[in-house]
Design a protein around this motif. Structure first.
Motif, short mmCIF file in Angstrom:
data_model
loop_
_atom_site.label_atom_id
_atom_site.label_comp_id
_atom_site.label_asym_id
_atom_site.label_seq_id
_atom_site.Cartn_x
_atom_site.Cartn_y
_atom_site.Cartn_z
N ASP A 270 0.83 -1.20 0.00
CA ASP A 270 0.00 0.00 0.00
C ASP A 270 0.88 1.27 0.00
O ASP A 270 0.65 2.20 -0.77
N ASN A 271 1.90 1.28 0.86
CA ASN A 271 2.80 2.43 0.91
C ASN A 271 3.55 2.60 -0.41
O ASN A 271 3.67 3.71 -0.92
N LYS A 274 1.24 4.09 -2.78
CA LYS A 274 0.80 5.43 -2.39
C LYS A 274 1.88 6.49 -2.59
O LYS A 274 1.60 7.62 -2.96
N GLY A 333 0.40 2.60 9.69
CA GLY A 333 0.73 1.40 8.91
C GLY A 333 2.06 0.77 9.27
O GLY A 333 2.12 -0.42 9.61
#
Ligand SMILES: Nc1ncnc2c1ncn2[C@@H]1O[C@H](COP(=O)(O)OP(=O)(O)OP(=O)(O)O)[C@@H](O)[C@H]1O
Ligand SMILES: [Mg+2]
Length: 372
Positions: A270-271, A274, A333
């Motif tokens: 996800d990071n 992103k 996160g």
């Protein structure tokens, strides 16, 4: 005469056993005293030290032999401890206080109990001091209060936005449809943010409560990572990123919590997505190295400068708050990732170059290694 002799003999026998019981009791007490984790100091009515155990000597950085026989104020040059003893002896009561004690250059938080001692005629005979090092505990308390403050603040932001937006709509009945839709979209986005935050907070509290290995099982990480990649496909596509991977053909098994490990992998992917601009690239590599499983998540994204790199694993830490927030990030996160890694006897590390990209590496023992 014979009866008298018998009686004397019996008394002698009794007092011999009594004496040996007393000696045994005494040895036992001395052993307890020496072995205690808490520092204990016993002083007489004139504040002279009669006994001091190793723990107390170590805490206060003084020598045990040097301290015995000296008045407390001379052996322990700390005003807080001295006044607590004065107060206890004066009032004949128990003093309980928390003090800061400077040991060399480090400041310790000590919990101090001082109880005055009475003999069986209720005459004061001195006092006992108990020292308990609560430095670590205080640090944890601090982390906890900071956490609650941060979490409340993060929750407040979307709630305030939702409230403001909805009030505007409710108050203004002439609002046109286009404006209404844009407000509703913003409310929707904030509610998603809110629910993500709540999910993260629940994960943290679950991780904190669950220290055991109750949900642990043998897991094939090749399969788990493959699933995560499939799930990330749409997000990568929406951001116009190339998602590539290298997975071994054979299974790589670890002993762990499936849900946790999925979340760890998801958070890293996800990071990477992103914080990488369009046309960038995200690559996952899963391999085996010296009995460990190694997962590398590499991106060609914005990167992280050295001063931020170590801190990104802290709760709520974001390099660029505005940017991360607009992407729906709360800064939890990576703290969850680190927590999960540690729970599995693993580590997570990052290397990065600003403007070039980052690599996050997760490492944990393979099941075969751990069983040995
Ligand atoms: N791959 C990456 N490239 C560049 N910066 C990153 C990367 N991963 C994390 N960061 C930086 O580290 C910060 C912390 O990351 P973390 O995953 O903990 O929080 P977040 O992504 O902001 O929010 P959340 O994951 O809780 O939704 C991010 O805000 C970002 O600034
Ligand atoms: Mg994140």
């Amino acid at each position: 005469m014979k009866r008298l002799a018998d009686a004397i003999n019996q008394m002698a026998r009794l007092s011999a056993t009594r004496l040996s019981t007393l000696a045994a009791d005494r040895n036992r007490l001395a052993a307890i005293f020496t072995g205690m984790v808490e520092g204990v100091i016993d002083v007489d009515q004139r504040q002279q030290i009669l006994h001091i155990n190793d723990a107390a000597a170590a805490l206060l950085s003084i020598s045990r032999e040097g301290a015995i026989g000296k008045p407390l104020w001379q052996a322990v040059r700390d005003q807080n401890i001295v006044s607590a003893l004065d107060e206890a002896l004066r009032s004949g009561s128990v003093i309980k206080t928390r003090i800061a004690f400077l040991k060399g250059r480090t400041e310790l938080a000590l919990e101090l109990y001082v109880a005055s001692l009475m003999d069986d005629q209720n005459e004061p005979i001195g006092a006992i001091l108990v020292l308990h090092d609560v430095t670590e505990l205080k640090h944890l308390e601090r982390i906890r209060t900071d956490f609650v403050a941060n979490a409340s603040h993060e929750l407040k932001t979307p709630i305030t936005a939702i409230r403001g937006l909805s009030e505007t709509v409710v108050d203004d009945d002439s609002v046109d449809r286009a404006t209404l839709m844009s407000f509703m979209e913003r409310i929707h986005a904030q509610s998603i943010r809110l629910s993500q935050l709540v999910v993260d907070l629940m994960t943290i509290s679950r991780l904190e409560a669950d220290h055991g290995e109750s949900n642990f099982a043998i897991i094939n990480m090749v399969e788990l990572v493959a699933r995560a990649i499939t799930a990330a496909g749409p997000a990568a596509e929406a951001s116009q990123l190339t998602l590539v991977w290298q997975l071994p053909a054979a299974a790589l098994e670890v002993y762990g919590d499936r849900q946790n490990l999925s979340q760890l992998v998801d958070n890293l992917i996800d990071n990477a997505i992103k914080y990488t601009r369009a046309d960038g690239r995200v690559e996952l590599r899963l391999l085996q190295s010296e009995g460990d499983l190694v997962l590398e998540v590499e991106d060609s994204g914005i990167g992280i400068s050295p001063q931020h790199l170590e801190r990104v694993f802290e709760r709520f830490y974001r390099v660029d708050k505005a940017r991360s927030q607009s992407l729906g990030g709360t800064g939890l996160g990576l703290s969850i990732v680190r927590n999960i890694a540690e729970r599995h006897n693993g580590t997570v590390a990052a290397r990065s170059q600003v403007g070039k990209g980052s690599v996050f590496t997760f490492r944990m023992p393979l099941a075969a290694t751990q069983a040995r």
